[in-house]
Scaffold this active site. Structure first.
Site, PDB file in Angstrom:
ATOM      1  N   ASP A  68      -7.946  -4.628  -0.179  1.00 50.45           N
ATOM      2  CA  ASP A  68      -8.518  -5.220  -1.390  1.00 50.45           C
ATOM      3  C   ASP A  68      -8.353  -6.736  -1.458  1.00 50.45           C
ATOM      4  OD1 ASP A  68      -9.281  -2.723  -2.652  1.00 50.45           O
ATOM      5  OD2 ASP A  68      -7.144  -2.352  -2.848  1.00 50.45           O
ATOM      6  N   HIS A 106       0.855  -1.183   0.000  1.00 48.90           N
ATOM      7  CA  HIS A 106       0.000   0.000   0.000  1.00 48.90           C
ATOM      8  C   HIS A 106       0.893   1.235   0.000  1.00 48.90           C
ATOM      9  CE1 HIS A 106      -3.071   2.901   1.295  1.00 48.90           C
ATOM     10  NE2 HIS A 106      -3.960   2.005   0.892  1.00 48.90           N
TER      11      HIS A 106
END
Length: 435
Positions: A366, A310
């Site tokens: 996700d 991320h």
């Protein structure tokens, strides 16, 4: 070293030999203070070049706190883990928008307002029915959110606090209706009107999946799981879509237009579409036996490990831990998805492999959310719509903060010009004659 000296940055310009003391506030320096550094009096001052705003703060905000190194996410100071376990989406929405948790009376009034405003004008229904049969649900959502500004022209009066509150209520209330209708349109099914006897999330599921039954009765475990997903997506600091909402909102446009810009930014595969890419990756791997070969392909640069890593988090994304637990609860209702076994094994290997640990590639939000959405039987093109519904309170909280922030100005980044200069224009007849 004195306290005063400790709170400044001394910059020496080697072009001129001059030194400048730049104040440090909240771990930042003002770009305008850098702008005073000039090679010559009549030359432009220094600017900061930062594509993607990797290390540039555009605002002061009290909405969301993130510590990426420690894996911390808080809304208004409350840890995301506690909110996901003990709260619900509408209470979290109130927290984000108002800055504090509601009293019983405030909560009841908030829920009543939002429930009352879930219906949209019949002309909006006709507008959405006018899209092609294969229109992408996210494109439909973006257009219909923008269209709401034409139904509520008073929304342009953003200086009135009561008016701002009304638009915020309307938008949080109507997003599930617009999202569900974009889903039904793609399936060629009639639109289902809101059921105000249901909770926010249960009503959304009803508008999505109700057919001929008198009352749609969703399993409470599924309602809770989707509610948790909405909470986890409700805000995430200054990401691309929030930056879009703030940037467009800085022009003092109505909040529907600003949020439509956020929906547009979320439409992009680098922002909202990552969970769909995770599903494609898991399906391509096919079985647990194929994971070692896939891992080798990632290390060789031939494969991409989706759902890991991320921009902000250099630790385990706190949202991913919560979603992983929700996924297990959803599969108790829907049955196990064989892709979950692949995901769990892939996560286990990646968290133990020095290659990924060294690069701080941990599962992000996700990685498991796509599995949950698929278990609900959502097609991949609906994933980002669900994301947008959850993110709406955060966008609105950020917009509200922006319009009340006296330091904010219309967004107008600098550029570094790299093109030609002072060319002589040759009329078309002469240019063509030369050719």
């Amino acid at each position: 070293m004195t306290q005063e000296a400790a709170e400044t940055l001394t910059v020496r310009d080697n072009r001129t030999g001059k030194e400048y003391d730049v104040p440090i506030t909240d771990g930042t320096i003002k770009a305008a203070d850098i702008g005073q550094i000039k090679a010559e009096e009549d030359s432009p001052g220094l600017a900061v070049y930062d594509p993607g705003f990797v290390n540039t703060a555009s605002c002061r905000s009290s909405v969301t706190y993130i510590d990426g190194d420690k894996g911390i996410l808080e809304y208004r100071g409350y840890p995301i883990e506690q909110l996901a376990e003990k709260s619900n989406f509408l209470e979290v929405a109130y927290l984000l928008v108002h800055g504090s948790l509601p009293s019983k009376a405030e909560y009841d009034a908030w829920v009543h307002e939002i429930t009352y405003h879930t219906f949209v004008h019949e002309n909006v229904k006709e507008f959405m029915q006018g899209f092609r049969y294969d229109a992408h649900p996210m494109g439909m959502l973006m257009a219909s959110v923008g269209a709401l500004s034409t139904f509520y022209p008073d929304a342009r009066n953003i200086s009135d606090a009561d008016n701002r509150h009304m638009q915020i209520v309307r938008m949080i209330a109507k997003m599930p209706t617009l999202g569900a209708w974009s889903f039904r349109h793609a399936q060629g099914k009639p639109f289902v009107y809101p059921d105000n006897e249901l909770s926010y999330t249960a009503n959304f599921l009803s508008m999505l999946f109700k057919m001929s039954e008198q009352k749609f009765d969703a399993d409470e475990r599924l309602v809770k799981a989707l509610d948790v997903l909405f909470i986890l997506h409700a805000d995430h600091e200054q990401n691309a879509s929030t930056n879009a909402v703030r940037s467009v909102g800085s022009t003092q446009v109505d909040p529907y237009s600003a949020v439509a810009a956020g929906v547009g930014a979320l439409f992009g595969p680098l922002h909202g579409g990552a969970n769909e890419a995770v599903l494609r990756m898991l399906k391509r791997i096919g079985s647990k036996e194929n994971i070692p070969d896939f891992i080798s392909g990632v290390k060789d640069g031939n494969e991409r490990l989706m759902g890991f890593g991320h921009r902000v988090y250099k630790n385990y994304d706190p949202r991913a831990k919560i979603i992983k637990k929700s996924a297990e609860e959803v599969f108790e209702v829907t049955g196990t998805n064989p892709l979950l076994d692949i995901a769990l094994e892939l996560e286990k290997i990646a968290l133990e492999d020095e290659y990924f640990v060294k690069r701080k590639l941990y599962p992000n939000v996700d990685f498991y959310s796509g599995l949950i959405y698929e278990a609900f039987q959502f097609p991949p093109e609906m994933f980002t719509v669900l994301f947008a519904i959850g993110r709406t309170p955060g966008w609105l909280a950020q917009w509200l903060e922006l319009v009340q922030d006296k330091e904010q100005k219309i967004a107008r980044p600098k550029q570094i010009y790299t093109g030609d200069r002072t060319l002589d224009f040759v009329p078309a007849a002469e240019r063509w004659a030369q050719g």
